[in-house]
Design an enzyme around this catalytic site. Sequence first.
Site, PDB file in Angstrom:
ATOM      1  N   ARG A 109       0.837  -1.196   0.000  1.00 20.68           N
ATOM      2  CA  ARG A 109       0.000   0.000   0.000  1.00 20.68           C
ATOM      3  C   ARG A 109       0.869   1.242   0.000  1.00 20.68           C
ATOM      4  O   ARG A 109       1.696   1.430   0.893  1.00 20.68           O
ATOM      5  CB  ARG A 109      -0.921  -0.006   1.224  1.00 20.68           C
ATOM      6  CG  ARG A 109      -1.943   1.111   1.227  1.00 20.68           C
ATOM      7  CD  ARG A 109      -2.976   0.920   2.310  1.00 20.68           C
ATOM      8  NE  ARG A 109      -2.406   0.927   3.652  1.00 20.68           N
ATOM      9  CZ  ARG A 109      -3.110   0.847   4.764  1.00 20.68           C
ATOM     10  NH1 ARG A 109      -4.417   0.716   4.680  1.00 20.68           N
ATOM     11  NH2 ARG A 109      -2.533   0.872   5.945  1.00 20.68           N
ATOM     12  N   THR A 113      -0.914   7.580  -1.050  1.00 16.29           N
ATOM     13  CA  THR A 113      -2.204   7.466  -1.747  1.00 16.29           C
ATOM     14  C   THR A 113      -3.098   6.376  -1.179  1.00 16.29           C
ATOM     15  O   THR A 113      -4.302   6.357  -1.434  1.00 16.29           O
ATOM     16  CB  THR A 113      -1.981   7.168  -3.233  1.00 16.29           C
ATOM     17  OG1 THR A 113      -1.394   5.860  -3.372  1.00 16.29           O
ATOM     18  CG2 THR A 113      -1.059   8.210  -3.855  1.00 16.29           C
ATOM     19  N   ASP A 205      -0.718  -3.786  12.714  1.00 18.21           N
ATOM     20  CA  ASP A 205      -0.276  -4.270  11.411  1.00 18.21           C
ATOM     21  C   ASP A 205      -0.127  -5.786  11.474  1.00 18.21           C
ATOM     22  O   ASP A 205       0.764  -6.304  12.157  1.00 18.21           O
ATOM     23  CB  ASP A 205       1.059  -3.617  11.028  1.00 18.21           C
ATOM     24  CG  ASP A 205       1.474  -3.951   9.603  1.00 18.21           C
ATOM     25  OD1 ASP A 205       1.727  -5.146   9.321  1.00 18.21           O
ATOM     26  OD2 ASP A 205       1.567  -3.028   8.790  1.00 18.21           O
ATOM     27  N   ASP A 208       3.390  -7.216  10.449  1.00 20.68           N
ATOM     28  CA  ASP A 208       4.423  -6.988  11.459  1.00 20.68           C
ATOM     29  C   ASP A 208       4.238  -7.908  12.658  1.00 20.68           C
ATOM     30  O   ASP A 208       5.209  -8.436  13.206  1.00 20.68           O
ATOM     31  CB  ASP A 208       4.412  -5.524  11.921  1.00 20.68           C
ATOM     32  CG  ASP A 208       5.016  -4.586  10.896  1.00 20.68           C
ATOM     33  OD1 ASP A 208       5.824  -5.053  10.064  1.00 20.68           O
ATOM     34  OD2 ASP A 208       4.695  -3.387  10.922  1.00 20.68           O
TER      35      ASP A 208
END
Length: 214
Positions: A109, A113, A205, A208
């Site tokens: 990602r 944006t 996340d 992670d």
Amino acid sequence: MTDLPADALLVVTHPLVRHKLTRLRDRATSTADFRRLVRELSLLLGYEATRGLKLEPVTIETPLETMEGEQLSGKKLCFVSILRAGNGILDGMLDLVPSARVGHIGLFRDPKTLEAVEYYMKLPDDVAERQCIVVDPMLATGHSAVAAIDRLKHVGCGPIVFVCLLAAPEGVACLSAAHPDVRIITGALDRGLDDHGYIRPGLGDAGDRLFGTK
């Protein structure tokens, strides 16, 4: 979020799913426990994702007599993991259907944006002849899921099911608008996204936490 068809989104509310998701969300959960919980949840979600598989009759011999049973019909499934975090769910799905084929689509990602950028794709040669189950722990903005399914449809895939641990209303709306024929199966529908595109309350996340990279 706009209204969706009744069968477009399934939030699995089984007590085991709710219990394991709570433990998964806890910031104190270790990397090892996080991986184990994701694998266990993927089995429970995979049970729902495979509910509609077609069967055909087969004659077998039990230790006592001949009987007619049932077996899966047609080509084997294809699980498609959105890298890298999708591999956490993939492991549990393969425990459930060890003979399934596997594809990988690498997306990241863009931090500015929030759009998905593809960097890798490897699919079975006959993927268009198989039902595909796309796996990714989080359905946040929905951009990665849409991009992955765009690629699968481009090579002729269908039907497609999308499985995730958590979803945000924004992601569900995005995916359903782009691909209304794709059913979404998730463990929870959370409140929404923050300014950085993270699901709240979420679990952080997923990549992670799966791989211990932060």
